[in-house]
Design a protein around this motif. Structure first.
Motif, mmCIF file in Angstrom:
data_model
loop_
_atom_site.group_PDB
_atom_site.id
_atom_site.type_symbol
_atom_site.label_atom_id
_atom_site.label_comp_id
_atom_site.label_asym_id
_atom_site.label_seq_id
_atom_site.Cartn_x
_atom_site.Cartn_y
_atom_site.Cartn_z
ATOM 1 N N LEU A 125 0.824 -1.211 0.000
ATOM 2 C CA LEU A 125 0.000 0.000 0.000
ATOM 3 C C LEU A 125 0.857 1.260 0.000
ATOM 4 C CD1 LEU A 125 -2.929 -0.881 2.442
ATOM 5 C CD2 LEU A 125 -3.157 -0.174 0.059
ATOM 6 N N ASN A 126 1.845 1.304 0.851
ATOM 7 C CA ASN A 126 2.661 2.509 0.962
ATOM 8 C C ASN A 126 3.524 2.739 -0.272
ATOM 9 O OD1 ASN A 126 2.300 3.858 3.717
ATOM 10 N ND2 ASN A 126 2.434 1.701 4.251
ATOM 11 N N LYS A 127 4.066 1.671 -0.835
ATOM 12 C CA LYS A 127 4.865 1.834 -2.048
ATOM 13 C C LYS A 127 3.986 2.206 -3.238
ATOM 14 C CE LYS A 127 8.815 -1.062 -0.728
ATOM 15 N NZ LYS A 127 9.891 -0.100 -0.999
ATOM 16 N N LEU A 128 2.770 1.675 -3.291
ATOM 17 C CA LEU A 128 1.858 2.028 -4.381
ATOM 18 C C LEU A 128 1.353 3.467 -4.256
ATOM 19 C CD1 LEU A 128 -0.125 -1.300 -4.698
ATOM 20 C CD2 LEU A 128 1.215 -0.223 -6.510
ATOM 21 N N LYS A 129 1.136 3.918 -3.021
ATOM 22 C CA LYS A 129 0.736 5.315 -2.826
ATOM 23 C C LYS A 129 1.828 6.259 -3.316
ATOM 24 C CE LYS A 129 -2.193 4.433 1.209
ATOM 25 N NZ LYS A 129 -2.266 4.552 2.681
ATOM 26 N N ARG A 130 3.076 5.882 -3.045
ATOM 27 C CA ARG A 130 4.189 6.695 -3.541
ATOM 28 C C ARG A 130 4.240 6.673 -5.067
ATOM 29 N NH1 ARG A 130 10.121 5.306 -1.416
ATOM 30 N NH2 ARG A 130 9.666 3.369 -2.542
ATOM 31 N N LEU A 131 4.059 5.484 -5.657
ATOM 32 C CA LEU A 131 4.040 5.389 -7.115
ATOM 33 C C LEU A 131 2.911 6.220 -7.712
ATOM 34 C CD1 LEU A 131 4.742 1.668 -8.160
ATOM 35 C CD2 LEU A 131 6.107 3.689 -8.671
ATOM 36 N N ARG A 132 1.764 6.214 -7.037
ATOM 37 C CA ARG A 132 0.627 6.987 -7.533
ATOM 38 C C ARG A 132 0.957 8.485 -7.550
ATOM 39 N NH1 ARG A 132 -3.795 9.747 -5.543
ATOM 40 N NH2 ARG A 132 -5.663 9.613 -6.853
ATOM 41 N N LYS A 133 1.565 8.974 -6.471
ATOM 42 C CA LYS A 133 1.949 10.389 -6.416
ATOM 43 C C LYS A 133 2.974 10.721 -7.502
ATOM 44 C CE LYS A 133 1.093 11.106 -1.474
ATOM 45 N NZ LYS A 133 1.716 11.384 -0.151
#
Length: 332
Positions: free
Chosen positions: A242-250
């Protein structure tokens, strides 16, 4: 009625109905503990939305019945969505005075009927919970360490925060390991921190997640085959995703304004460590914004499945990872 989490204490006397939504599960837990501590385990009841929808009669009996030994009840309902709206409207309309109900949701977009209802309803309170900033996590870590009279260097504290993957629940779990070890009056060194904050004796959650997101199927399979994670480890893996995907999304959103990948990565806040930049650049090429957002939704569902079925959590997490490592098209 919309509120901030720090306003709950002064507003909770005006309502018995709350909706907490957002990805910050740790902050939700902290707020419930801080503002509703008068409720004991005996008069706190926990449900999921599915539990209630599958058996409405039991739920209503619990709401309307009152034990001689109970003054008030706290009812926590997790994993809520628009499906529960009609039922909650019925409960709020009945205006029960001795029951406090807190609905707990993940993401609720602006079109959510449940979210819109709580925002407009004067008898209810809705509170968004946003992800923690590095500054917030640093403040939490320093407070816990101070309370336990543990002195760590800034380097060690930052390492613990980094390995908690931006999640205050993970952070508190890692700090508890530190507290337990410090009871032996041992001076903690960097090597101790590195050992304590690994995912059991297996590969780290971060290594598994990075290889999956990079579509390195062979390496991902090797890690899955050699790991023997617990259900708690699998929750950590989900939250790391979740946290790595949130960063990728940003990062993906930032690329819409600046098409230079290197500049976007170098200017990202909080700063990305140099050793991670190449793998993140590769992941940006692989994952389109729509795929990232769909993956985040899948992860929320996966976490719920793991919590409900801990005995098969390895199968659940492995199936999800294998599906993702095989099915996303690489855009290079």
């Amino acid at each position: 009625m919309i509120s901030k989490f720090y306003e709950i204490e002064k507003l909770k006397s005006k309502t018995n109905y709350f909706l907490f939504y957002g990805e910050n599960e740790g902050q939700k837990q902290d707020v419930i503990q801080a503002n509703f501590s008068q409720f004991t385990k005996k008069n706190t009841y926990k449900y999921t939305e599915k539990d209630i929808i599958d058996n409405k009669q039991v739920f209503f009996e619990n709401i309307y019945s009152k034990s001689f030994f109970e003054n008030e009840k706290l009812i926590l309902i997790s994993d809520v969505s628009d499906k529960i709206l009609n039922l909650i409207e019925e409960v709020i309309t009945s205006n029960i005075n001795d029951v406090v109900i807190i609905l707990i949701a993940k993401r609720l977009d602006k079109k959510s009927k449940l979210r819109n209802y709580f925002e407009k309803e004067k008898m209810a309170l809705i509170v968004p919970f946003y992800e923690d900033t590095p500054q917030t996590l640093l403040s939490i870590a320093k407070k816990i360490l101070f309370e336990n009279k543990i002195n760590l260097s800034s380097e060690n504290i930052n390492l613990i925060i980094e390995r908690s993957q931006g999640d205050r629940i993970n952070l508190k779990n890692e700090l508890q390991k530190i507290i337990n070890l410090s009871q032996n009056n041992k001076k903690l060194e960097l090597e101790d921190i590195l050992k304590l904050t690994n995912l059991s004796e297996n590969y780290s959650a971060g290594e598994l997640v990075d290889n999956c997101l990079s579509k390195n199927k062979k390496r991902t399979l090797n890690i899955l085959n050699e790991n023997i994670p617990s259900s708690e480890d699998n929750i950590l893996i989900v939250r790391t995703f979740l946290n790595k995907l949130k960063r990728l999304r940003k990062l993906r959103l930032n690329l819409k304004e600046n098409n230079n990948v290197d500049q976007v990565i170098n200017s990202f806040k909080p700063p990305i460590f140099w050793k991670d930049k190449n793998i993140i650049k590769q992941q940006i090429k692989i994952w389109e914004l729509k795929d990232i957002e769909n993956f985040i939704v899948d992860l929320n569902n996966t976490e719920s499945l793991i919590k409900k079925n801990p005995q098969i959590s390895n199968q659940i997490i492995n199936n999800m990872i294998l599906d993702k490592v095989e099915n996303t098209n690489i855009q290079i």
